[in-house]
Design a protein around this motif. Sequence first.
Motif, PDB file in Angstrom:
ATOM      1  N   ILE A 169       0.850  -1.175   0.000  1.00  0.00           N
ATOM      2  CA  ILE A 169       0.000   0.000   0.000  1.00  0.00           C
ATOM      3  C   ILE A 169       0.888   1.228   0.000  1.00  0.00           C
ATOM      4  N   GLY A 170       0.818   2.031  -1.039  1.00  0.00           N
ATOM      5  CA  GLY A 170       1.651   3.215  -1.153  1.00  0.00           C
ATOM      6  C   GLY A 170       1.051   4.409  -0.449  1.00  0.00           C
ATOM      7  N   ALA A 171       1.825   5.485  -0.379  1.00  0.00           N
ATOM      8  CA  ALA A 171       1.397   6.668   0.368  1.00  0.00           C
ATOM      9  C   ALA A 171       0.161   7.298  -0.243  1.00  0.00           C
ATOM     10  N   THR A 172       0.028   7.239  -1.564  1.00  0.00           N
ATOM     11  CA  THR A 172      -1.074   7.935  -2.211  1.00  0.00           C
ATOM     12  C   THR A 172      -2.383   7.165  -2.132  1.00  0.00           C
ATOM     13  N   THR A 173      -2.353   5.907  -1.711  1.00  0.00           N
ATOM     14  CA  THR A 173      -3.583   5.124  -1.715  1.00  0.00           C
ATOM     15  C   THR A 173      -4.215   5.003  -0.357  1.00  0.00           C
ATOM     16  N   LEU A 174      -3.510   5.367   0.709  1.00  0.00           N
ATOM     17  CA  LEU A 174      -4.050   5.246   2.059  1.00  0.00           C
ATOM     18  C   LEU A 174      -4.800   6.522   2.394  1.00  0.00           C
ATOM     19  N   SER A 175      -6.071   6.422   2.761  1.00  0.00           N
ATOM     20  CA  SER A 175      -6.885   7.588   3.062  1.00  0.00           C
ATOM     21  C   SER A 175      -7.421   7.503   4.466  1.00  0.00           C
ATOM     22  N   LEU A 176      -8.089   8.581   4.929  1.00  0.00           N
ATOM     23  CA  LEU A 176      -8.688   8.588   6.248  1.00  0.00           C
ATOM     24  C   LEU A 176     -10.040   7.896   6.256  1.00  0.00           C
ATOM     25  N   LEU A 177     -10.520   7.549   5.097  1.00  0.00           N
ATOM     26  CA  LEU A 177     -11.785   6.836   5.009  1.00  0.00           C
ATOM     27  C   LEU A 177     -11.496   5.396   4.608  1.00  0.00           C
ATOM     28  N   CYS A 178     -12.493   4.707   4.081  1.00  0.00           N
ATOM     29  CA  CYS A 178     -12.329   3.305   3.732  1.00  0.00           C
ATOM     30  C   CYS A 178     -11.674   3.183   2.350  1.00  0.00           C
ATOM     31  N   LEU A 179     -10.764   2.294   2.215  1.00  0.00           N
ATOM     32  CA  LEU A 179     -10.080   2.045   0.949  1.00  0.00           C
ATOM     33  C   LEU A 179     -10.359   0.618   0.521  1.00  0.00           C
ATOM     34  N   ALA A 180     -11.012   0.440  -0.609  1.00  0.00           N
ATOM     35  CA  ALA A 180     -11.312  -0.898  -1.098  1.00  0.00           C
ATOM     36  C   ALA A 180     -10.120  -1.426  -1.882  1.00  0.00           C
ATOM     37  N   LEU A 181      -9.663  -2.596  -1.537  1.00  0.00           N
ATOM     38  CA  LEU A 181      -8.558  -3.219  -2.241  1.00  0.00           C
ATOM     39  C   LEU A 181      -9.123  -4.131  -3.325  1.00  0.00           C
ATOM     40  N   PRO A 182      -8.579  -4.101  -4.520  1.00  0.00           N
ATOM     41  CA  PRO A 182      -9.201  -4.789  -5.638  1.00  0.00           C
ATOM     42  C   PRO A 182      -8.930  -6.289  -5.665  1.00  0.00           C
ATOM     43  N   VAL A 183      -8.138  -6.803  -4.774  1.00  0.00           N
ATOM     44  CA  VAL A 183      -7.819  -8.228  -4.811  1.00  0.00           C
ATOM     45  C   VAL A 183      -8.028  -8.829  -3.434  1.00  0.00           C
ATOM     46  N   LYS A 184      -8.268 -10.128  -3.425  1.00  0.00           N
ATOM     47  CA  LYS A 184      -8.315 -10.838  -2.161  1.00  0.00           C
ATOM     48  C   LYS A 184      -6.882 -10.973  -1.649  1.00  0.00           C
ATOM     49  N   ALA A 185      -6.686 -10.588  -0.401  1.00  0.00           N
ATOM     50  CA  ALA A 185      -5.332 -10.604   0.131  1.00  0.00           C
ATOM     51  C   ALA A 185      -5.357 -11.134   1.547  1.00  0.00           C
ATOM     52  N   GLU A 186      -4.303 -11.832   1.907  1.00  0.00           N
ATOM     53  CA  GLU A 186      -4.187 -12.365   3.253  1.00  0.00           C
ATOM     54  C   GLU A 186      -3.102 -11.665   4.044  1.00  0.00           C
ATOM     55  N   GLN A 187      -2.217 -10.999   3.370  1.00  0.00           N
ATOM     56  CA  GLN A 187      -1.163 -10.275   4.072  1.00  0.00           C
ATOM     57  C   GLN A 187      -0.989  -8.897   3.442  1.00  0.00           C
ATOM     58  N   TYR A 188      -0.919  -7.881   4.316  1.00  0.00           N
ATOM     59  CA  TYR A 188      -0.722  -6.512   3.880  1.00  0.00           C
ATOM     60  C   TYR A 188       0.606  -6.014   4.440  1.00  0.00           C
ATOM     61  N   ARG A 189       1.253  -5.138   3.715  1.00  0.00           N
ATOM     62  CA  ARG A 189       2.540  -4.617   4.159  1.00  0.00           C
ATOM     63  C   ARG A 189       2.560  -3.101   3.984  1.00  0.00           C
TER      64      ARG A 189
END
Length: 215
Positions: free
Chosen positions: A5-25
């Motif tokens: 997750i890069g700096a430009t994609t993290l927001s103060l609201l909800c962020l939908a991730l387009p893929v099923k993921a089990e680990q986030y970094r």
Amino acid sequence: MKKWIGATTLSLLCLALPVKAEQYRFTYSKLYYQLKVNQKEGHDDVRMALFFNDSQTGKACQITKAWMEKEEHYEEFTIPSNQELTLPIDDNLKSANPLVYIQTEEGKQCDISMEVLANQRFDGSVSIKELKELAIQMDAMFADIGGMFSSYFMPDVEGITFVFGDTVTEAVKLSNGKDLSLKNGRATVSLEKYADDVRILLPAEPLKVTPWLAK
């Protein structure tokens, strides 16, 4: 699968991730800049908190493991029952900038969510007056999040939402004889509708106590 997750994609609201993921970094600094609002004065009874929520239901995904590491240094986080990622806010960690890893339950698409929560644990009952005082601090938190100019466009906190676990099905009762039904485990109190001395009678301790915002 790992998702960066890069700096430009993290927001103060909800962020939908387009893929099923089990680990986030993440890098620690990305989360630090979102959570550092907790260090400001004027809203000591509320905080900004980090969750991973089910994209279908909005309920918190189960975090199976979370930790940060930098070279030989490693620290694992203890996850509370509400599934909040309790990340320490520390200038030294910001400088070291370790990687933060979060593992969620398998097969679910989870959205990252920054949420304003009450710090206090609620068990038994609480008055409308107490909730109104809490809402004032939540408004102050949103003003700090929005900044000097954009705070004028932030929505007002008009109520409080209690979020319960899946085993809670009983309605929330009010001392004036009215009930608040649960919807998806949530009960919302519109503060302007009730006198200050009305008490909210809780069927169980909520997992979260969050603001209800004006549309």
